[in-house]
Design a protein around this motif. Structure first.
Motif, PDB file in Angstrom:
ATOM      1  N   TYR A  88      -5.622   9.120  -5.582  1.00  0.00           N
ATOM      2  CA  TYR A  88      -6.919   9.226  -6.237  1.00  0.00           C
ATOM      3  C   TYR A  88      -6.691   9.570  -7.629  1.00  0.00           C
ATOM      4  N   GLY A 100       0.693  -1.360  -0.041  1.00  0.00           N
ATOM      5  CA  GLY A 100      -0.019  -0.107  -0.052  1.00  0.00           C
ATOM      6  C   GLY A 100       0.770   1.321  -0.086  1.00  0.00           C
ATOM      7  N   SER A 101       0.359   2.398  -0.408  1.00  0.00           N
ATOM      8  CA  SER A 101       1.038   3.606  -0.389  1.00  0.00           C
ATOM      9  C   SER A 101       1.255   4.201   1.210  1.00  0.00           C
ATOM     10  N   GLN A 102       0.385   3.634   1.879  1.00  0.00           N
ATOM     11  CA  GLN A 102       0.670   3.996   3.484  1.00  0.00           C
ATOM     12  C   GLN A 102       1.929   3.493   3.913  1.00  0.00           C
ATOM     13  N   TYR A 129      -5.278  14.128   5.065  1.00  0.00           N
ATOM     14  CA  TYR A 129      -5.277  12.689   5.307  1.00  0.00           C
ATOM     15  C   TYR A 129      -4.925  12.368   6.648  1.00  0.00           C
ATOM     16  N   ASP A 182       1.182  12.938  -2.934  1.00  0.00           N
ATOM     17  CA  ASP A 182       0.308  11.702  -2.607  1.00  0.00           C
ATOM     18  C   ASP A 182      -0.874  11.757  -3.808  1.00  0.00           C
ATOM     19  N   THR A 200      -1.118   4.103  -5.882  1.00  0.00           N
ATOM     20  CA  THR A 200      -1.665   2.846  -5.263  1.00  0.00           C
ATOM     21  C   THR A 200      -2.469   2.112  -6.240  1.00  0.00           C
ATOM     22  N   ASN A 210      -7.977  13.555  -0.141  1.00  0.00           N
ATOM     23  CA  ASN A 210      -8.639  13.236   1.210  1.00  0.00           C
ATOM     24  C   ASN A 210      -8.334  13.872   2.215  1.00  0.00           C
ATOM     25  N   LYS A 221      -3.542  -4.749  -1.431  1.00  0.00           N
ATOM     26  CA  LYS A 221      -2.572  -3.909  -0.462  1.00  0.00           C
ATOM     27  C   LYS A 221      -1.105  -3.734  -1.412  1.00  0.00           C
ATOM     28  N   SER A 280      -4.820   0.368  -4.657  1.00  0.00           N
ATOM     29  CA  SER A 280      -6.217   0.189  -3.793  1.00  0.00           C
ATOM     30  C   SER A 280      -7.217   0.806  -4.301  1.00  0.00           C
ATOM     31  N   LYS A 281      -7.127   2.312  -4.749  1.00  0.00           N
ATOM     32  CA  LYS A 281      -8.549   2.996  -5.326  1.00  0.00           C
ATOM     33  C   LYS A 281      -8.785   2.378  -6.505  1.00  0.00           C
TER      34      LYS A 281
HETATM   35  C1  LIG Z   1      -4.841  10.064   0.423  1.00  0.00           C
HETATM   36  C2  LIG Z   1      -4.449   8.620   0.656  1.00  0.00           C
HETATM   37  N1  LIG Z   1      -3.157   8.385   0.560  1.00  0.00           N
HETATM   38  C3  LIG Z   1      -2.816   7.036   0.897  1.00  0.00           C
HETATM   39  C4  LIG Z   1      -3.760   5.985   1.305  1.00  0.00           C
HETATM   40  C5  LIG Z   1      -3.092   4.738   1.572  1.00  0.00           C
HETATM   41  O1  LIG Z   1      -3.981   3.727   0.790  1.00  0.00           O
HETATM   42  P1  LIG Z   1      -3.017   2.417   0.498  1.00  0.00           P
HETATM   43  O2  LIG Z   1      -2.011   1.974   1.790  1.00  0.00           O
HETATM   44  O3  LIG Z   1      -4.109   1.153   0.420  1.00  0.00           O
HETATM   45  O4  LIG Z   1      -2.333   2.315  -0.884  1.00  0.00           O
HETATM   46  C6  LIG Z   1      -5.069   6.560   1.289  1.00  0.00           C
HETATM   47  C7  LIG Z   1      -6.028   5.573   1.602  1.00  0.00           C
HETATM   48  O5  LIG Z   1      -7.205   5.844   2.022  1.00  0.00           O
HETATM   49  C8  LIG Z   1      -5.410   7.713   1.137  1.00  0.00           C
HETATM   50  O6  LIG Z   1      -6.753   8.081   1.263  1.00  0.00           O
END
Ligand SMILES: Cc1ncc(COP(=O)(O)O)c(C=O)c1O
Length: 426
Positions: free
Chosen positions: A228, A109-111, A135, A225, A256, A191, A266, A258-259
């Motif tokens: 989206y 994930g980018s997190q 975020y 980041d 990512t 976000n 992940k 994820s979206k």
């Molecule tokens: C702005 C932003 N950055 C990063 C993430 C991390 O997402 P992930 O780790 O699933 O790539 C999210 C997840 O909601 C997000 O809203």
């Protein structure tokens, strides 16, 4: 029995408020959730994933390669495909794109990459500049690192360069510039506000970060980041900030799967300034020495086959309908109510609602309780403001997500929210 002697970091870690909201949604299946940042379930790419996974596992050599450990940096073919994907999004021919696939790191994930970058650069007391609001999972992690966050106001086009410059100038006058390590910008459909950073602002923000890096005596990292980015529903999204970083020295561009594809895989990635790649790999090596190799082999096939692009096209239609349902319901529900406004995002998953100042949207305030009784859940906006000692947190904002619920449910949820708001209006 004596308690464990937790590290200072563990003691400082703030509870993620979103866990309460998720638990509340699970406890009450009848509740319409406009809170969670989850993606639409019905459109998750089950068939394409099943097909590519079956093909991958049916080829003995490919299957063995995917089921073995991979490298910490990430599967080379996937990194090449991602580099090409980023070049295409920015409209840059691959041979003119600064950097290479060797500057890409694939993460869980980018997190995870946000966390790695903060770990690499932030000592307790160092400063990270971010939007007001931002975020909150990232700003929460920053707090755990002991970072001091300083916020910059957003307007209709995201972070204003003048406001960023004024904040940096103020820090410079206070002798704090050497402590500024990161400027964090969520550049597409942010976000929590849904706002996209204006195209003309992108090179200007980069230029400010460059100039203040010279004054600080070290490179300030601009973390872009772009979680989206692919989820754009109207028009063509602007180029990334990284597109203007022609030497590839200042911007870490994070994206990512994820979206735009499936959060269950992940998988995220970043195109990093060269000087940071090695450190990021070392740091990640100490955590997990590599994200799921199987997922990376799978995603390589998903991209190469064109299924990723096709899926993004489908998602754009699905979310556009949901976004439209939410905006139409807000127009209806709040018609004639003074002091209410909301953003009209061109993509992403969120709308940011501002209510009259007298309404406290917090979890312990009257509106939240009214909304729960009416059967609708939202994220109190107060969670989205990073700690900043120079500011007071507004209490009357709300983050609404149109990701999970279907259009009819969204319309119903907004109607319930609007009636709860009318009930608490002074
Ligand atoms: C702005 C932003 N950055 C990063 C993430 C991390 O997402 P992930 O780790 O699933 O790539 C999210 C997840 O909601 C997000 O809203």
């Amino acid at each position: 029995m004596a308690a464990f002697s937790l590290s200072q970091r563990a003691r400082d870690a703030a509870d993620q408020p979103i866990s309460y909201l998720m638990a509340e949604a699970l406890r009450n299946p009848g509740l319409i959730s406009l809170a969670a940042g989850f993606v639409d379930s019905q459109s998750l790419p089950a068939a394409a994933t099943a097909r590519h996974m079956a093909e991958l596992l049916a080829e003995p050599a490919a299957a063995r390669a995917a089921l073995q450990y991979g490298t910490t940096q990430g599967e080379p073919r996937l990194r090449q495909l991602l580099f090409e994907h980023l070049a295409k999004l920015d409209g840059v021919p691959i041979d003119r794109m600064p950097g290479s696939a060797d500057d890409i790191v694939v993460t869980t994930g980018s997190q995870q990459l946000l966390h790695v970058l903060a770990d690499l650069l932030v000592d307790p007391g160092d400063i990270v500049i971010c939007g007001w609001p931002s975020y909150f999972v990232f700003t929460g992690a920053l707090t755990a690192f002991g970072a001091a966050t300083r916020a910059v106001d957003l307007d209709h086009a995201g972070m204003a360069p003048e406001a960023l410059e004024a904040t940096l100038r103020q820090l410079q006058h206070g002798g704090l510039l050497p402590r500024v390590k990161i400027v964090y910008v969520c550049s597409y459909h942010q976000n929590p506000t849904g706002l996209t950073l204006g195209e003309d602002r992108r090179p200007r923000i980069l230029d400010i970060v460059r100039r203040f890096s010279d004054l600080a005596g070290h490179r300030i990292l601009l973390v872009e980041d772009a979680a989206y980015r692919e989820l754009t529903y109207d028009g063509t999204p602007p180029p990334s900030i990284r597109r203007y970083d022609t030497t590839g020295d200042h911007v870490a561009l994070l994206q990512t799967f994820s979206k735009p594809f499936a959060p269950g895989l992940k998988a995220g990635y970043g195109l990093l300034p060269t000087g940071l790649v090695e450190h990021a790999i070392l740091n990640k090596g100490g955590r997990d020495f590599g994200s799921s190799n199987l997922c990376q082999h799978l995603l390589g096939r998903v991209i190469a086959s064109g299924d990723f692009d096709r899926h993004v096209q489908t998602l754009r239609g699905v979310y556009r309908a949901k976004r439209d349902a939410m905006l139409a319901a807000l127009d209806r529900g709040f018609a004639g109510v003074e002091g209410v406004s909301w953003t009209r995002p061109t993509g992403g998953l969120y709308v940011w609602l501002t209510l009259p100042q007298a309404i406290d949207t917090g979890r312990h305030g009257p509106l939240f309780a009214h909304a729960l009784r009416a059967g609708v859940l939202f994220v109190p906006g107060e969670y989205c403001y990073p700690p900043d000692p120079t500011r007071t947190v507004p209490r009357s904002t709300i983050r609404l997500s149109f990701g999970v619920t279907d259009p009819a449910g969204i319309a119903d949820g907004i109607e319930r929210l609007a009636s709860a708001v009318r009930a608490v209006l002074p």
